[in-house]
Design an enzyme around this catalytic site. Structure first.
Site, PDB file in Angstrom:
ATOM      1  N   GLY A   1       0.807  -1.216   0.000  1.00  0.00           N
ATOM      2  CA  GLY A   1       0.000   0.000   0.000  1.00  0.00           C
ATOM      3  C   GLY A   1       0.838   1.264   0.000  1.00  0.00           C
ATOM      4  O   GLY A   1       1.991   1.275   0.419  1.00  0.00           O
TER       5      GLY A   1
ATOM      6  N   ARG B   1       1.034  -6.009  -4.872  1.00  0.00           N
ATOM      7  CA  ARG B   1       1.179  -6.893  -3.714  1.00  0.00           C
ATOM      8  C   ARG B   1       1.591  -8.316  -4.103  1.00  0.00           C
ATOM      9  O   ARG B   1       1.417  -9.250  -3.326  1.00  0.00           O
ATOM     10  CB  ARG B   1      -0.131  -6.924  -2.928  1.00  0.00           C
ATOM     11  CG  ARG B   1      -0.519  -5.563  -2.348  1.00  0.00           C
ATOM     12  CD  ARG B   1      -1.765  -5.653  -1.492  1.00  0.00           C
ATOM     13  NE  ARG B   1      -2.182  -4.354  -0.978  1.00  0.00           N
ATOM     14  CZ  ARG B   1      -1.716  -3.794   0.132  1.00  0.00           C
ATOM     15  NH1 ARG B   1      -0.793  -4.424   0.841  1.00  0.00           N
ATOM     16  NH2 ARG B   1      -2.147  -2.616   0.543  1.00  0.00           N
TER      17      ARG B   1
ATOM     18  N   ASP C   1       6.417  -7.631   5.203  1.00  0.00           N
ATOM     19  CA  ASP C   1       6.391  -8.736   4.251  1.00  0.00           C
ATOM     20  C   ASP C   1       7.294  -8.462   3.054  1.00  0.00           C
ATOM     21  O   ASP C   1       7.998  -9.359   2.576  1.00  0.00           O
ATOM     22  CB  ASP C   1       4.959  -8.989   3.767  1.00  0.00           C
ATOM     23  CG  ASP C   1       4.121  -9.734   4.793  1.00  0.00           C
ATOM     24  OD1 ASP C   1       4.705 -10.330   5.727  1.00  0.00           O
ATOM     25  OD2 ASP C   1       2.890  -9.719   4.679  1.00  0.00           O
TER      26      ASP C   1
ATOM     27  N   LYS D   1       8.804   0.853   4.892  1.00  0.00           N
ATOM     28  CA  LYS D   1       7.622   1.633   4.567  1.00  0.00           C
ATOM     29  C   LYS D   1       6.385   1.001   5.160  1.00  0.00           C
ATOM     30  O   LYS D   1       6.180  -0.206   5.012  1.00  0.00           O
ATOM     31  CB  LYS D   1       7.451   1.707   3.042  1.00  0.00           C
ATOM     32  CG  LYS D   1       6.142   2.328   2.573  1.00  0.00           C
ATOM     33  CD  LYS D   1       5.335   1.446   1.632  1.00  0.00           C
ATOM     34  CE  LYS D   1       4.820   0.199   2.253  1.00  0.00           C
ATOM     35  NZ  LYS D   1       3.781  -0.499   1.476  1.00  0.00           N
ATOM     36  N   THR D   2       5.574   1.739   5.860  1.00  0.00           N
ATOM     37  CA  THR D   2       4.195   1.375   6.197  1.00  0.00           C
ATOM     38  C   THR D   2       3.606   2.461   7.081  1.00  0.00           C
ATOM     39  O   THR D   2       4.227   2.862   8.065  1.00  0.00           O
ATOM     40  CB  THR D   2       4.071   0.015   6.914  1.00  0.00           C
ATOM     41  OG1 THR D   2       2.724  -0.142   7.389  1.00  0.00           O
ATOM     42  CG2 THR D   2       4.991  -0.108   8.104  1.00  0.00           C
TER      43      THR D   2
ATOM     44  N   ASP E   1       1.184   2.000   8.941  1.00  0.00           N
ATOM     45  CA  ASP E   1       0.694   1.362  10.166  1.00  0.00           C
ATOM     46  C   ASP E   1       1.672   1.478  11.323  1.00  0.00           C
ATOM     47  O   ASP E   1       1.296   1.282  12.480  1.00  0.00           O
ATOM     48  CB  ASP E   1       0.401  -0.117   9.914  1.00  0.00           C
ATOM     49  CG  ASP E   1      -0.825  -0.324   9.035  1.00  0.00           C
ATOM     50  OD1 ASP E   1      -1.521   0.671   8.762  1.00  0.00           O
ATOM     51  OD2 ASP E   1      -1.065  -1.461   8.615  1.00  0.00           O
TER      52      ASP E   1
END
Length: 550
Positions: free
Chosen positions: A83, A147, A178, A204-205, A207
């Protein structure tokens, strides 16, 4: 031709700030290596899985003051995976500028649509004109993301064919836990096949669940949570003005509650639910509902029939009874897929499923509103699991709060709920100054690692709470972040997700104030991200980073 807004035009002129070690150029950086590293657990299994790249040392950067070697042109491929996260374009810009500074004939290939682009050989050359159009902008639209998981030897070998065709010196994978797990696996496979191509990861994220001692925060978290906090602040202001609605706001973060915690600290919402705490206390759904009701009743006693509740996206999976129910539903729908698919109405499906579910969790299923029961039957993910993001947890909670209050003779207020889910609103926002600088620096770090032939490393910048002049750059071996987890019934090495620690200064700050915030109108209104103006506003870091790093 890309059309630019007035803000984009001004942001094009912004020159991201680099850590001191990188300011003289990628060719004037010396690498200091530390001791060999190892993961905290499952050492033998991980060592066996990564014989070529296990035990690599930590690497730190220092400005050398002189050009350490004559450079040749480098050919590097870059992949955006998963994402969107604000600042991804600046990572690519950092790589691009550093490669060109090392040698004017260096080439950066952008693989289209994520890891699948590397496997299929779908790419474009990123030149100066294209790069300049995307500097300091949000989104991943420069090459797109995807993805696709690279998991089989057939996929790895197809990647090698593409790499050998383009004669790539390195591949940079920009992604989350992941994706960086994938980067380590590729690095190991390439070395095992005698390929000299380096693989470097970038954290990167939005979240926030990819972090550790050496990765203080993943990029994009700063911008995304500030974007959400602006919206939450706006809603809190509206609630205080209209004085008639309780707003239930679900926020991104299936596996961890970092976004919800930070947004709670930034806005001082009345109720901030933290999934990790609810799981640790083994709270039932009824207990979570009761926690919210406590605030609603206390505020109603003051004539305040309004408030704000923050709900992490993955909350239901942290409530033990719901977690057990979801696991049972996943199992049953997989086992009885053919029989279940023949049922021609939602009501029949709900009734049939209720008859199949084991007695120890069927009461939980029956306690849920019918709309939520139906959502448990929605389309599964590729692994056959409930898509938790599709469950309207915010509505589940508000409906159960409403039902309980109607039965409460002591409650004299009026309860009306509004529902929101903030997710896509923050993923592709224009990066804050912090993320613009951090991402550009991470890209530059990746280029230095590549120049020095490092593989199986993740770009790292530390000491982020002290200002860019004190940032410390280097590389961290990805294998030291691994543990073994069961995936699809098999133990596999993966980067361990960083959950909210209940002993962390950030969580303790929430605990310190939340009883008061439940009742008071202590709201803060962060407003929009500022790109210009006083440094304490334009360059502000998250409260989480400030509290955890000092």
């Amino acid at each position: 031709m890309k059309t630019l807004s007035a803000l984009d035009q001004h942001r094009k002129a912004y020159q991201p700030k680099l850590p001191p070690a990188l300011r003289q150029g990628a060719n004037r950086v010396s690498l200091k290596t530390g001791a060999a590293t190892e993961p905290l657990k499952d050492k033998d299994a991980i060592k066996q899985a990564f014989p070529k790249t296990y035990g690599l040392p930590l690497v730190s950067f220092e400005a050398s003051g002189s050009d350490s070697a004559a450079d040749k042109p480098l050919k590097v491929g870059v992949v955006l995976s998963g994402g969107q996260a604000p600042g991804g374009h600046n990572v690519i810009a950092g790589i691009f500028d550093s490669l060109r500074a090392l040698h004017k004939d260096s080439v950066l290939y952008g693989f289209s649509g994520g890891p699948g682009g590397l496997e299929k050989g779908q790419y474009e050359i990123i030149d100066s004109e294209k790069m300049d159009a995307y500097r300091n902008t949000g989104g991943f639209d420069i090459i797109g993301s995807g993805r696709t998981k690279l998991e089989t030897t057939e996929q790895f070998d197809r990647c090698i064919e593409v790499i050998e065709k383009l004669q790539l010196d390195a591949v940079v994978i920009i992604g989350g836990d992941d994706s960086n797990t994938n980067a380590a696996i590729l690095a190991e496979y390439f070395r095992g096949k005698g390929l000299s191509t380096s693989v470097v990861g970038v954290p990167k994220t939005i979240d926030g669940d990819l972090k550790n001692t050496h990765i203080p925060t993943s990029f994009g978290f700063d911008t995304a949570v500030k974007t959400y906090s602006e919206l939450i602040g706006n809603i809190a202001r509206d609630a205080r003005s209209a004085r008639k609605y309780w707003h239930f706001i679900k926020l991104m973060g299936r596996s961890a509650s970092h976004i919800t915690l930070e947004a709670g600290l930034q806005t001082r919402s009345n109720v901030t639910l933290i999934s990790e705490e609810i799981e640790a206390k083994k709270m039932s759904l009824d207990e979570v509902v009761g926690l919210i009701c406590r605030s609603v009743k206390a505020r109603a006693a003051q004539g305040k029939n309004y408030g704000v509740v923050l709900v992490p996206e993955g909350l239901v999976e942290f409530i033990p009874s719901i977690k057990s129910l979801i696991a049972e539903v996943n199992h049953l729908l997989a086992e009885k897929e053919t029989e279940f698919s023949k049922l021609d109405s939602t009501d029949k499906k709900i009734d049939t499923l209720a008859g199949w579910i084991k007695t120890d969790v069927v009461s939980t299923f029956k306690s849920l509103p019918k709309s939520i029961q139906a959502q448990l039957l929605l389309e599964r993910d590729p692994h056959g699991n409930v898509q938790v993001s599709l469950i309207e947890t915010e509505k589940l909670l508000s409906e159960m709060v409403s039902a309980r209050l109607k039965k409460d003779a002591d409650y004299k207020g009026k309860f009306t709920a509004q529902h929101h889910f903030f997710g896509y609103e923050g993923r592709a926002a224009a990066p804050s100054n912090f993320d613009a600088d951090y991402c550009y620096g991470l890209g530059s770090v990746a280029a230095v690692l590549i120049r020095n032939g490092k593989t199986g490393y993740m770009a790292s910048i530390r000491n982020l709470s002290k200002g860019v002049d004190h940032w410390e750059a280097g590389g961290i071996p990805i294998t030291m972040m691994f543990n073994m987890e069961t995936r699809h019934g098999k133990l596999k090495p993966v980067i361990q997700k960083a959950l909210v620690e209940l002993t962390s200064p950030a969580f303790e700050e929430l605990v310190k104030h939340r009883d008061a915030w439940e009742v008071e109108d202590a709201y803060l209104f962060p407003g929009p991200i500022q790109y210009f103006g006083p440094s304490e506003i334009a360059d502000a870091i998250t409260k989480t980073l400030m509290l955890e790093m000092g």
